[in-house]
Design a protein around this motif. Structure first.
Motif, PDB file in Angstrom:
ATOM      1  N   THR A 195       0.831  -1.203   0.000  1.00  0.00           N
ATOM      2  CA  THR A 195       0.000   0.000   0.000  1.00  0.00           C
ATOM      3  C   THR A 195       0.863   1.250   0.000  1.00  0.00           C
ATOM      4  O   THR A 195       1.938   1.275   0.592  1.00  0.00           O
ATOM      5  N   VAL A 196       0.362   2.272  -0.678  1.00  0.00           N
ATOM      6  CA  VAL A 196       0.986   3.595  -0.659  1.00  0.00           C
ATOM      7  C   VAL A 196      -0.142   4.615  -0.478  1.00  0.00           C
ATOM      8  O   VAL A 196      -1.325   4.266  -0.529  1.00  0.00           O
ATOM      9  N   CYS A 197       0.209   5.866  -0.286  1.00  0.00           N
ATOM     10  CA  CYS A 197      -0.786   6.885   0.058  1.00  0.00           C
ATOM     11  C   CYS A 197      -0.455   8.193  -0.663  1.00  0.00           C
ATOM     12  O   CYS A 197       0.716   8.565  -0.774  1.00  0.00           O
ATOM     13  N   LYS A 198      -1.499   8.847  -1.127  1.00  0.00           N
ATOM     14  CA  LYS A 198      -1.333  10.165  -1.737  1.00  0.00           C
ATOM     15  C   LYS A 198      -1.540  11.261  -0.698  1.00  0.00           C
ATOM     16  O   LYS A 198      -2.568  11.296  -0.020  1.00  0.00           O
ATOM     17  N   LEU A 199      -0.564  12.128  -0.603  1.00  0.00           N
ATOM     18  CA  LEU A 199      -0.672  13.329   0.223  1.00  0.00           C
ATOM     19  C   LEU A 199      -1.448  14.346  -0.607  1.00  0.00           C
ATOM     20  O   LEU A 199      -0.880  15.219  -1.265  1.00  0.00           O
ATOM     21  N   SER A 200      -2.756  14.162  -0.608  1.00  0.00           N
ATOM     22  CA  SER A 200      -3.627  14.939  -1.495  1.00  0.00           C
ATOM     23  C   SER A 200      -4.982  15.107  -0.839  1.00  0.00           C
ATOM     24  O   SER A 200      -5.326  14.402   0.119  1.00  0.00           O
ATOM     25  N   GLY A 201      -5.767  16.043  -1.359  1.00  0.00           N
ATOM     26  CA  GLY A 201      -7.158  16.177  -0.974  1.00  0.00           C
ATOM     27  C   GLY A 201      -7.416  16.677   0.439  1.00  0.00           C
ATOM     28  O   GLY A 201      -8.570  16.705   0.866  1.00  0.00           O
ATOM     29  N   MET A 202      -6.390  17.091   1.158  1.00  0.00           N
ATOM     30  CA  MET A 202      -6.612  17.472   2.553  1.00  0.00           C
ATOM     31  C   MET A 202      -7.300  18.823   2.689  1.00  0.00           C
ATOM     32  O   MET A 202      -8.104  19.017   3.601  1.00  0.00           O
ATOM     33  N   VAL A 203      -7.012  19.758   1.788  1.00  0.00           N
ATOM     34  CA  VAL A 203      -7.589  21.093   1.967  1.00  0.00           C
ATOM     35  C   VAL A 203      -9.110  21.081   1.832  1.00  0.00           C
ATOM     36  O   VAL A 203      -9.804  21.883   2.459  1.00  0.00           O
ATOM     37  N   THR A 204      -9.639  20.160   1.037  1.00  0.00           N
ATOM     38  CA  THR A 204     -11.090  20.114   0.881  1.00  0.00           C
ATOM     39  C   THR A 204     -11.765  19.255   1.947  1.00  0.00           C
ATOM     40  O   THR A 204     -13.001  19.229   2.024  1.00  0.00           O
ATOM     41  N   GLU A 205     -10.986  18.570   2.767  1.00  0.00           N
ATOM     42  CA  GLU A 205     -11.536  17.912   3.950  1.00  0.00           C
ATOM     43  C   GLU A 205     -11.458  18.838   5.161  1.00  0.00           C
ATOM     44  O   GLU A 205     -12.075  18.576   6.193  1.00  0.00           O
ATOM     45  N   ALA A 206     -10.689  19.917   5.034  1.00  0.00           N
ATOM     46  CA  ALA A 206     -10.585  20.932   6.089  1.00  0.00           C
ATOM     47  C   ALA A 206     -11.678  21.984   5.882  1.00  0.00           C
ATOM     48  O   ALA A 206     -12.485  21.900   4.962  1.00  0.00           O
ATOM     49  N   ALA A 207     -11.715  22.978   6.753  1.00  0.00           N
ATOM     50  CA  ALA A 207     -12.648  24.096   6.590  1.00  0.00           C
ATOM     51  C   ALA A 207     -12.172  24.949   5.414  1.00  0.00           C
ATOM     52  O   ALA A 207     -11.093  25.557   5.486  1.00  0.00           O
ATOM     53  N   TRP A 208     -12.946  25.003   4.353  1.00  0.00           N
ATOM     54  CA  TRP A 208     -12.475  25.578   3.107  1.00  0.00           C
ATOM     55  C   TRP A 208     -11.967  27.002   3.249  1.00  0.00           C
ATOM     56  O   TRP A 208     -10.917  27.347   2.693  1.00  0.00           O
ATOM     57  N   ALA A 209     -12.661  27.826   3.966  1.00  0.00           N
ATOM     58  CA  ALA A 209     -12.334  29.255   3.998  1.00  0.00           C
ATOM     59  C   ALA A 209     -11.288  29.621   5.043  1.00  0.00           C
ATOM     60  O   ALA A 209     -10.687  30.696   4.957  1.00  0.00           O
ATOM     61  N   THR A 210     -11.048  28.735   6.001  1.00  0.00           N
ATOM     62  CA  THR A 210     -10.215  29.131   7.146  1.00  0.00           C
ATOM     63  C   THR A 210      -9.072  28.176   7.450  1.00  0.00           C
ATOM     64  O   THR A 210      -8.355  28.388   8.430  1.00  0.00           O
ATOM     65  N   TRP A 211      -8.872  27.140   6.633  1.00  0.00           N
ATOM     66  CA  TRP A 211      -7.861  26.144   6.967  1.00  0.00           C
ATOM     67  C   TRP A 211      -6.461  26.767   7.020  1.00  0.00           C
ATOM     68  O   TRP A 211      -6.166  27.755   6.356  1.00  0.00           O
ATOM     69  N   THR A 212      -5.623  26.140   7.825  1.00  0.00           N
ATOM     70  CA  THR A 212      -4.203  26.491   7.893  1.00  0.00           C
ATOM     71  C   THR A 212      -3.387  25.214   7.763  1.00  0.00           C
ATOM     72  O   THR A 212      -3.914  24.105   7.913  1.00  0.00           O
ATOM     73  N   VAL A 213      -2.120  25.375   7.510  1.00  0.00           N
ATOM     74  CA  VAL A 213      -1.235  24.208   7.433  1.00  0.00           C
ATOM     75  C   VAL A 213      -1.239  23.440   8.746  1.00  0.00           C
ATOM     76  O   VAL A 213      -1.169  22.205   8.761  1.00  0.00           O
ATOM     77  N   GLU A 214      -1.364  24.152   9.851  1.00  0.00           N
ATOM     78  CA  GLU A 214      -1.386  23.479  11.146  1.00  0.00           C
ATOM     79  C   GLU A 214      -2.621  22.590  11.305  1.00  0.00           C
ATOM     80  O   GLU A 214      -2.575  21.588  12.024  1.00  0.00           O
ATOM     81  N   ASP A 215      -3.716  22.932  10.657  1.00  0.00           N
ATOM     82  CA  ASP A 215      -4.890  22.064  10.674  1.00  0.00           C
ATOM     83  C   ASP A 215      -4.603  20.738   9.983  1.00  0.00           C
ATOM     84  O   ASP A 215      -5.122  19.683  10.373  1.00  0.00           O
ATOM     85  N   LEU A 216      -3.785  20.781   8.953  1.00  0.00           N
ATOM     86  CA  LEU A 216      -3.475  19.587   8.172  1.00  0.00           C
ATOM     87  C   LEU A 216      -2.382  18.733   8.803  1.00  0.00           C
ATOM     88  O   LEU A 216      -2.309  17.525   8.550  1.00  0.00           O
TER      89      LEU A 216
END
Length: 280
Positions: A195-216
């Protein structure tokens, strides 16, 4: 460092509707997104190659994407769709390989997240299809929700000959700042060496308007610890990412989340893993 964007989409609504783009929240996506739109964004970010990923469960889309890749010096691979449950799936995969651009077919994906059966990946007809994907020398992209991760881990155990690629880190509830049970389940999947994993799609699982890198960061750290850099690959999820971030912001966030890694480890995430898994 060679950068490969291992996950993006394109669509032309005049060719085919994207019926998943529904409701006011997704309205910004209800327009055409083409390689011509993407190219200046990737060039500005230093990306040299991409993987184009299916968007709908329509057989005609994959040949179209292969032809698009055949005429592009940017798209190095295509993750397409075919009906895994079809008895002749092996012949379909062979036929796709014979089409213009067929040599750029690197994987198959199905929107498992939309299946009501949490054990869908373990159905005998689906497992027959997964075996055919492995026999064709292709990878299988996993688009699943957290509650479907246990079945994905079981499927990976039952098909050690097939490389499973987890899209969007398994879609954890970042906006709710919840790690469990997603983290435990994603670690169980990562325990399978195929198995491998894509470091992708995180910003749209976060709060769209207010996300920060620290949230991710807690989610990125979880998959980094679980899979290791040699089994992680960067993906933008463009243009879906535009709901929450520009292409450049997604790339910058990935760089910031991996800042403390060694140059070799970062080279794996930003290109090496995708090149190895997808044969780019």
């Amino acid at each position: 460092m060679r950068i490969i964007d291992a996950h993006h989409h394109v669509w032309d609504l005049a060719v085919r509707d994207q019926d998943w783009i529904a409701g006011p929240e997704l309205a910004p996506l209800r327009r055409d997104f083409t390689l011509a739109d993407l190219e200046p964004e990737v060039r500005a970010a230093g990306v040299s190659a991409t993987v184009l990923v299916q968007t709908v469960t329509v057989a005609e889309e994959t040949p179209e994407f292969l032809a698009l890749a055949d005429g592009s010096d940017l798209v190095a691979g295509v993750v397409g769709w075919t009906d895994l449950t079809a008895p002749d799936v092996d012949h379909t995969l062979a036929s796709l390989r014979e089409l213009p651009g067929g040599e750029r077919l690197v994987g198959i994906r199905h929107q498992v997240q939309g299946e009501s059966d949490p054990q869908w990946l373990l159905r005998p007809d689906v497992r027959h299809g997964l075996a055919a994907v492995a026999d064709a020398g292709l990878a299988y992209d996993l688009l699943v929700l957290p509650h479907q991760l246990p079945a994905a881990a079981r499927a990976a155990a039952l098909h050690p000959e097939l490389t499973f690629v987890l899209d969007h880190v398994g879609k954890p509830p970042i906006a709710a700042a919840e790690l469990e049970p997603w983290a435990e389940r994603v670690r169980a999947l990562a325990a399978r060496p195929n198995t491998v994993c894509k470091l992708s799609g995180m910003v749209t699982e976060a709060a769209w308007a207010t996300w920060t890198v620290e949230d991710l960061r807690p989610y990125a750290k979880t998959v980094l610890d679980a899979f290791g850099p040699g089994r992680l690959m960067f993906g933008s999820d463009w243009p879906v990412c535009r709901l929450a971030a520009t292409y450049g912001e997604v790339v910058d966030a990935a760089h910031e989340l991996t800042h403390d890694l060694s140059p070799d480890e970062r080279a794996d995430i930003f290109g090496g893993t995708a090149a190895r898994v997808y044969g780019i």
